[in-house]
Design an enzyme around this catalytic site. Structure first.
Site, PDB file in Angstrom:
ATOM      1  N   GLN A  73      -6.546   8.338   7.043  1.00  0.00           N
ATOM      2  CA  GLN A  73      -6.255   7.129   5.804  1.00  0.00           C
ATOM      3  C   GLN A  73      -5.422   5.245   7.166  1.00  0.00           C
ATOM      4  O   GLN A  73      -4.070   5.373   7.120  1.00  0.00           O
ATOM      5  CB  GLN A  73      -5.395   7.405   5.099  1.00  0.00           C
ATOM      6  CG  GLN A  73      -5.140   5.721   3.843  1.00  0.00           C
ATOM      7  CD  GLN A  73      -4.874   6.113   2.379  1.00  0.00           C
ATOM      8  OE1 GLN A  73      -4.224   7.899   2.308  1.00  0.00           O
ATOM      9  NE2 GLN A  73      -4.401   5.257   1.551  1.00  0.00           N
ATOM     10  N   PHE A  74      -6.393   4.807   7.074  1.00  0.00           N
ATOM     11  CA  PHE A  74      -6.110   3.339   8.147  1.00  0.00           C
ATOM     12  C   PHE A  74      -5.194   2.906   7.172  1.00  0.00           C
ATOM     13  O   PHE A  74      -4.826   1.996   8.375  1.00  0.00           O
ATOM     14  CB  PHE A  74      -7.601   2.902   8.441  1.00  0.00           C
ATOM     15  CG  PHE A  74      -8.385   1.913   7.853  1.00  0.00           C
ATOM     16  CD1 PHE A  74      -7.631   0.535   7.723  1.00  0.00           C
ATOM     17  CD2 PHE A  74      -9.120   2.520   7.242  1.00  0.00           C
ATOM     18  CE1 PHE A  74      -8.699   0.016   6.505  1.00  0.00           C
ATOM     19  CE2 PHE A  74     -10.466   1.697   6.355  1.00  0.00           C
ATOM     20  CZ  PHE A  74      -9.742  -0.024   5.788  1.00  0.00           C
ATOM     21  N   THR A  75      -5.238   2.558   5.676  1.00  0.00           N
ATOM     22  CA  THR A  75      -4.483   1.699   5.164  1.00  0.00           C
ATOM     23  C   THR A  75      -3.096   2.052   5.046  1.00  0.00           C
ATOM     24  O   THR A  75      -2.408   1.097   4.908  1.00  0.00           O
ATOM     25  CB  THR A  75      -4.662   1.391   3.109  1.00  0.00           C
ATOM     26  OG1 THR A  75      -5.120   2.927   3.495  1.00  0.00           O
ATOM     27  CG2 THR A  75      -6.248   1.047   3.657  1.00  0.00           C
TER      28      THR A  75
END
Length: 150
Positions: free
Chosen positions: A78-80
């Site tokens: 989850q890059f966010t």
């Protein structure tokens, strides 16, 4: 590396209406990777995740780790998690590692977890549009950042 760890009664990942991973009692780990992450970050986080005492003992006191309860771990990229929200209303993801850098670190993180736990660690698919379902147990949700070892 930054992770959001949730103690779950169950969790699953679905992609294009097909379930690709699921666990029962254990930990869902959402993981965000940045360019500065190294094997040292991986090793520190794996130890922290597997030894964190967040499961109830016979007195329902959080004294047991996911290893001690023989729980499962589900990992989802989850890059966010590296969103910068200081300016404006549109998050910036400039700190998140690009896929060519992040994928090998993500894969090494998963394989290190598997070695430490002695079993397969189910995952989502890096970069895919995933639907993550979970039944948070507690609720217990913990944020851990390998660059801010509090």
């Amino acid at each position: 590396m930054r992770v959001v760890l949730q103690r779950v009664a169950s969790a699953s990942v679905t992609i294009e209406e097909k379930m690709v991973a699921e666990i029962q009692k254990g930990v869902l780990v959402l993981v965000g990777i940045e360019d500065a992450d190294t094997q040292e970050d991986i090793d520190w986080l794996v130890t922290k995740i597997t030894q964190l005492r967040i499961f109830g003992d016979e007195n329902e006191v959080m004294n047991l780790s996911v290893e001690e309860v023989n729980g499962d771990v589900l990992v989802v990229s989850q890059f966010t998690l590296h969103a910068a929200t200081k300016k404006g209303n549109r998050p910036s993801y400039i700190k998140a590692a690009r896929p060519e850098m992040a994928i090998p670190i993500y894969e090494k993180f998963v394989s290190t977890l598997e070695t430490k736990l002695g079993k397969k660690v189910p995952t989502g698919i890096f970069g895919a549009d995933m639907k993550v379902a979970l039944l948070n147990d507690g609720p217990v949700t913990i944020i851990i950042d390998s660059k801010n070892r509090e």
